[in-house]
Structures are given as structure tokens and as C-alpha cells.
Design a protein around this motif. Structure first.
Motif, mmCIF file in Angstrom:
data_model
loop_
_atom_site.group_PDB
_atom_site.id
_atom_site.type_symbol
_atom_site.label_atom_id
_atom_site.label_comp_id
_atom_site.label_asym_id
_atom_site.label_seq_id
_atom_site.Cartn_x
_atom_site.Cartn_y
_atom_site.Cartn_z
ATOM 1 N N SER A 24 0.809 -1.220 0.000
ATOM 2 C CA SER A 24 0.000 0.000 0.000
ATOM 3 C C SER A 24 0.844 1.273 0.000
ATOM 4 O O SER A 24 0.331 2.356 -0.309
ATOM 5 C CB SER A 24 -0.941 0.011 1.206
ATOM 6 O OG SER A 24 -0.219 -0.070 2.424
ATOM 7 N N ALA A 83 -1.791 3.628 -4.048
ATOM 8 C CA ALA A 83 -2.404 4.383 -2.954
ATOM 9 C C ALA A 83 -3.921 4.356 -3.076
ATOM 10 O O ALA A 83 -4.477 4.605 -4.152
ATOM 11 C CB ALA A 83 -1.897 5.823 -2.971
ATOM 12 N N ASP A 84 -4.614 4.039 -1.981
ATOM 13 C CA ASP A 84 -6.073 3.965 -2.009
ATOM 14 C C ASP A 84 -6.710 5.286 -2.423
ATOM 15 O O ASP A 84 -7.786 5.301 -3.029
ATOM 16 C CB ASP A 84 -6.606 3.545 -0.630
ATOM 17 C CG ASP A 84 -6.747 2.034 -0.508
ATOM 18 O OD1 ASP A 84 -6.455 1.327 -1.492
ATOM 19 O OD2 ASP A 84 -7.140 1.550 0.569
ATOM 20 N N SER A 85 -6.052 6.384 -2.103
ATOM 21 C CA SER A 85 -6.607 7.695 -2.467
ATOM 22 C C SER A 85 -6.704 7.859 -3.982
ATOM 23 O O SER A 85 -7.523 8.627 -4.482
ATOM 24 C CB SER A 85 -5.735 8.811 -1.881
ATOM 25 O OG SER A 85 -4.398 8.710 -2.358
ATOM 26 N N LYS A 86 -5.904 7.100 -4.729
ATOM 27 C CA LYS A 86 -5.937 7.148 -6.189
ATOM 28 C C LYS A 86 -6.894 6.110 -6.783
ATOM 29 O O LYS A 86 -7.441 6.334 -7.867
ATOM 30 C CB LYS A 86 -4.530 6.907 -6.755
ATOM 31 C CG LYS A 86 -3.516 7.994 -6.458
ATOM 32 C CD LYS A 86 -2.184 7.653 -7.103
ATOM 33 C CE LYS A 86 -1.151 8.739 -6.849
ATOM 34 N NZ LYS A 86 0.163 8.409 -7.472
ATOM 35 N N SER A 123 -12.576 5.365 -4.471
ATOM 36 C CA SER A 123 -13.281 6.614 -4.159
ATOM 37 C C SER A 123 -14.371 6.436 -3.112
ATOM 38 O O SER A 123 -14.779 7.386 -2.466
ATOM 39 C CB SER A 123 -13.887 7.203 -5.443
ATOM 40 O OG SER A 123 -14.691 6.250 -6.101
ATOM 41 N N LYS A 124 -14.855 5.176 -2.933
ATOM 42 C CA LYS A 124 -15.897 4.931 -1.931
ATOM 43 C C LYS A 124 -15.918 3.453 -1.578
ATOM 44 O O LYS A 124 -15.776 2.599 -2.454
ATOM 45 C CB LYS A 124 -17.273 5.352 -2.473
ATOM 46 C CG LYS A 124 -18.408 5.201 -1.481
ATOM 47 C CD LYS A 124 -19.736 5.649 -2.087
ATOM 48 C CE LYS A 124 -20.883 5.487 -1.105
ATOM 49 N NZ LYS A 124 -22.187 5.904 -1.691
#
Length: 264
Positions: free
Chosen positions: A237, A243-246, A249-250
Motif C-alpha cells: 500500500s 495508494a487507495d486515495s488514487k 473513491s468509496k
């Protein structure tokens, strides 16, 4: 003479074939298993009578008929802690798109199915069997091409959906599961995953959906705490492209419990 020469050649060829290893003549086997397809249904219900009707349909008509068509491991679940009348969730696995395409025709030709499911199938508009069905078609991940059944017993299931901002982000998140080792982490930490899949037709696309299972909520909380602290997960990660932010989104999740007749 020509005929005798032909027969001699044929006999010698057959003898040679018999002496050679069978693998020489065997069809090459694919290294990859076929990815299954899943129909994920959510029944919106307004009262206990509708829930009883839909559950009776699955227990007495749909599951037996699907099994007769070679469709196994049909899961039917209710919400663990519903805020009102429980939603009913059904997971139906298919070996191929052709099997999915033809199943309704085959069910309609099954007289036992029609008789056992008559109350559901012929429910009048004034007293419908359900409020609405939301249905999605999913395709299994390459890293987990089919359903894996947990041990029988009292269990809870978590159904999670990760929505993506774009198709490219979805493809990257699937890569993270299939190729970067995220599915392996779930297995190693004993999440007992049931399936991982991409939604190819359904709401809120692009997204992926998966199901994991636990003994109880305390085990659920502990497993996710362990997952977040896992060294391999932190390594994966921390890669910028993952990256989860990329990529996510939900996140939507629902806790489920299997019905008494569920095959999962």
C-alpha cells in the motif's frame, strides 16, 4: 501394392504412437482456471410476508432447480443487523456467460421448479413477492477464479464494494489484488475469502466486490486490525501507484448471515 504399403505404414504409425509417452499426443492444458461469473441479487422487501415468500422460493424452488442444472454453491443471506425489514442477498455462480444466458429458459422448462415456486412466480401485482430486485453481473478475479467455501458453522459474512473514479483506477486496484499479492494477504491472515470479482454490469460502476467471513464481529474487528498492521500490506500500500486515495473513491459494506438453506 500401394494398398499394402498404406496398411503397413498405418500399422507402424499406430505402434509408434502406442510406445511414445501419452503427453506427446495430449492436448496442452491451460495453466489458468476459467474465471466464473456471479449474479449478485439484492431483494428489497417491505414486510415479513415478502421475506418468507422469497426465502421459500429459494429454498424449495430456485436452489434445487439450479443444482439440477449443475449450478452449485448458491448463497442466500439476510442482513446481520437490519435497520428495518431485511434486504435479502443472493449469490448465484455460473461457469460461463452461456450458462448465465440460458438459465432462465431452462428453469422455465423445469416443471418441478414451476410448481415449487408458484407462489413467488405468480404473485399478483396487488401483493408482490418483493418490492424490487437489484442485480449485478460480476466476473471473478484471475487470482481467485471461483468460489471458495468456508467451513460450516455459525459465521458472519462481510460484503464489500470498492468504487473507483475511473476504469483505469479499477484496473490498477484489480492488479493490486491479483498480481501484487493482496489476495494472498487475505488468505494468510485467515479472512477466508469467498470470492473477489469485478462488476461488469450493475450499479455504481466501475467497482469491485468481494466477500470475506468471520466467526463473529469480534473476530472481524481483530482481523481488520491485523490486516492494517501487516508488514506486507504496508509494503504494497506504500507503493505510490497503489495508494487507495488514487484507486478507491468509496467503500460500501454490508454484514450478512446465511439462511439455514444457503449453500455458502
Amino acid at each position: 501394392m500401394k494398398r499394402r504399403a498404406f496398411l503397413k505404414t498405418a500399422i507402424l504409425s499406430g505402434a509408434a504412437a502406442a510406445l511414445l509417452p501419452s503427453t506427446v499426443f495430449a492436448e496442452p492444458k491451460s495453466k489458468n482456471k476459467m474465471q466464473m461469473y456471479y449474479e449478485l441479487r439484492r431483494y428489497s422487501l417491505t414486510n415479513a410476508d415478502q421475506q418468507r415468500l422469497v426465502e421459500d422460493y429459494f429454498e424449495k424452488a430456485a436452489i434445487p432447480a439450479l443444482n439440477r442444472q449443475g449450478i452449485k454453491n448458491v448463497g442466500v443471506f439476510t442482513e446481520l443487523q437490519p435497520s428495518g425489514q431485511s434486504t435479502l442477498v443472493a449469490l448465484i455462480p455460473y461457469q460461463s456467460l452461456q450458462q448465465f444466458e440460458t438459465i432462465n429458459t431452462k428453469l422455465n422448462q423445469d416443471k418441478a421448479y414451476g410448481a415449487a415456486g408458484a407462489d413467488y412466480l405468480s404473485a399478483p401485482a396487488s401483493k408482490p413477492a418483493y418490492q424490487r430486485i437489484e442485480s449485478s453481473l460480476l466476473k471473478a478475479f484471475t487470482g481467485m477464479p471461483g468460489i471458495e467455501l468456508p467451513a460450516k458453522g455459525n459465521r458472519i459474512f462481510e460484503l464489500r464494494r470498492y468504487e473507483h473514479a475511473s476504469e483505469a483506477a479499477g484496473a490498477k486496484k484489480r492488479e493490486m489484488f491479483n498480481d501484487a499479492g493482496e489476495i494472498d494477504i487475505f488468505r494468510r491472515l485467515d479472512f477466508k475469502p469467498v470470492f473477489f470479482a469485478e462488476t461488469i454490469i450493475g450499479e455504481a460502476r466501475p467497482n469491485l466486490i468481494y466477500m470475506v467471513t468471520f466467526d463473529d464481529m469480534a473476530a472481524h474487528d481483530q482481523h481488520w486490525k491485523t490486516f492494517g498492521a501487516d508488514a506486507e500490506w504496508k509494503k504494497i500500500s506504500s507503493i505510490p501507484e497503489y495508494a487507495d486515495s488514487k484507486l478507491v473513491s468509496k467503500i460500501t459494506k454490508i454484514f450478512l448471515q446465511p439462511t439455514k438453506y444457503s449453500q455458502i
